[in-house]
Structure formats: structure tokens, C-alpha cells
Design a protein around this motif. Sequence first.
Motif, PDB file in Angstrom:
ATOM      1  N   GLN A   1       0.806  -1.218   0.000  1.00  0.00           N
ATOM      2  CA  GLN A   1       0.000   0.000   0.000  1.00  0.00           C
ATOM      3  C   GLN A   1       0.844   1.275   0.000  1.00  0.00           C
ATOM      4  O   GLN A   1       0.278   2.373  -0.069  1.00  0.00           O
ATOM      5  N   VAL A   2       2.157   1.124   0.098  1.00  0.00           N
ATOM      6  CA  VAL A   2       3.031   2.300   0.184  1.00  0.00           C
ATOM      7  C   VAL A   2       4.180   2.163  -0.813  1.00  0.00           C
ATOM      8  O   VAL A   2       4.484   1.073  -1.297  1.00  0.00           O
ATOM      9  N   GLU A   3       4.806   3.293  -1.101  1.00  0.00           N
ATOM     10  CA  GLU A   3       5.904   3.289  -2.070  1.00  0.00           C
ATOM     11  C   GLU A   3       7.145   2.607  -1.517  1.00  0.00           C
ATOM     12  O   GLU A   3       7.820   1.854  -2.232  1.00  0.00           O
TER      13      GLU A   3
ATOM     14  N   ASP B   1       7.099   5.414   5.533  1.00  0.00           N
ATOM     15  CA  ASP B   1       5.834   5.484   4.800  1.00  0.00           C
ATOM     16  C   ASP B   1       4.689   4.712   5.451  1.00  0.00           C
ATOM     17  O   ASP B   1       3.556   5.201   5.545  1.00  0.00           O
ATOM     18  N   ILE B   2       4.958   3.473   5.884  1.00  0.00           N
ATOM     19  CA  ILE B   2       3.900   2.611   6.421  1.00  0.00           C
ATOM     20  C   ILE B   2       3.278   3.225   7.665  1.00  0.00           C
ATOM     21  O   ILE B   2       2.050   3.223   7.840  1.00  0.00           O
TER      22      ILE B   2
ATOM     23  N   LYS C   1       1.177   6.366   6.842  1.00  0.00           N
ATOM     24  CA  LYS C   1      -0.119   5.983   6.266  1.00  0.00           C
ATOM     25  C   LYS C   1      -1.043   5.424   7.348  1.00  0.00           C
ATOM     26  O   LYS C   1      -2.251   5.668   7.339  1.00  0.00           O
TER      27      LYS C   1
END
Length: 220
Positions: free
Chosen positions: A142-144, A151-152, A155
Amino acid sequence: MLRWADVAAVIFDMDGLVLDTEKTYRMAWREAGRAMHQDLPDVFLEALSGLSMDAVLRTIEGFCGPGFDPSEFNRLSAACWRDYVAARGIEVKRGFHSLRDYLDREGIPYCLATNSAAANAEECLQLAGLGGVFSTIITRDQVERGKPAPDIFLKAAAALGVSIDRCIVLEDSSAGIEAAFNAGALPVMAPSALPVDAATVARCKFVLNDLGELLGVMNC
């Protein structure tokens, strides 16, 4: 001092933190390596804790050198892992249930944020009897960027509708603590392997023996 009044939400890692999966992954990687005539030392495998699977494969490929087939390794290790957990299941780490019960009683939001892919995370949770426990799950796909990038966790905080700087992030690995620290969260570690390096300890609000200890240090 960190108090529950300072906390808007709790973000759980999965592998090695909620679920005792790290040892199952190491076993599968070791056996896949042997099948491909590669000796993967325990200390090397332990250093992969917290990394996403693509990072694990890149690291193992670099260790094994030319001629190594990461796709074949992934196939072999996945088959070995599924045989193992089908026979033995996956254990929930000590302290998780007591901490989760406390969060539910107090109405403190929580979620799961893992470097595993969504399908793998769901499979692991089901095997451990935790299917449906987490209403919000953020996964690597779900993340880059995966951990140790932030990022995780960013989010996850957004999904819960809270500020990341008021989120306790519970992690077992140095890579996870680095990600939590870089996200601006409140990192707390319950290590799945010892020793923990000094730089990682310095980034943590607390270092625990198990998740249940958080109730003691936060409520004292």
C-alpha cells in the motif's frame, strides 16, 4: 515521561512483535538456501528481521553472489514455510492479548502496520487465530517504500485520523524502530532478537521484554 494521556493511537508491527513468525521465516530461508547449496548463517538471517520481502531477497542475492536465482529461492522458501505453519500454526507473542484488552477497554485506537504484503499478513493472522482483530491494516503493497522508510507508519496514522507524533509504534526490529523514529512517532521496542544495538535503543521511549510490560511502564 510518556503517559497514556499523550497517546492518540497505537500502531503494531506484525512479524516478531504480534506474531512469532520471525523464527519460521528464518527456518524457511535456511532450508531454501540448503536446497540451492547456499549456507545462510543464523547471524546473517537474524539481521534480515524487519525488512520487506523484496529487501530480504536483494540482501540474500547479494550475499550468495552470481548465479543465485531469487525467484527460485522465494518459491522454495514459501513452500517450506507453508508446510511448517500448516503443521504447527503461528504463535501469538506474549503480552499482546493483555495489551489489546486494555486498549479496547480504554477506547484507544490501534492498527497493524507491516512490511508483509496484504495476502501474507492476512494468512498469518488467520493461522494465529487473529483474523478480524485489526480493523485497519497497512501493508507493504500500500506504500511506495517499506521499512526502514517511514511510509507505512505515516499511512497508518492517516488511516486512524491521528497525528503520528501522538502514536506509539510497537516494533521488534531495528529497521522498524528506525522507520518509527523517522516518521516522528513514539517508538517502543519489544525485541525479537538480542542484543539490540545502542543506536536503536537511543531511539526508543521504552525497550520491553514483551508487550504486556507496556501497561506497567505507562501506568506507573
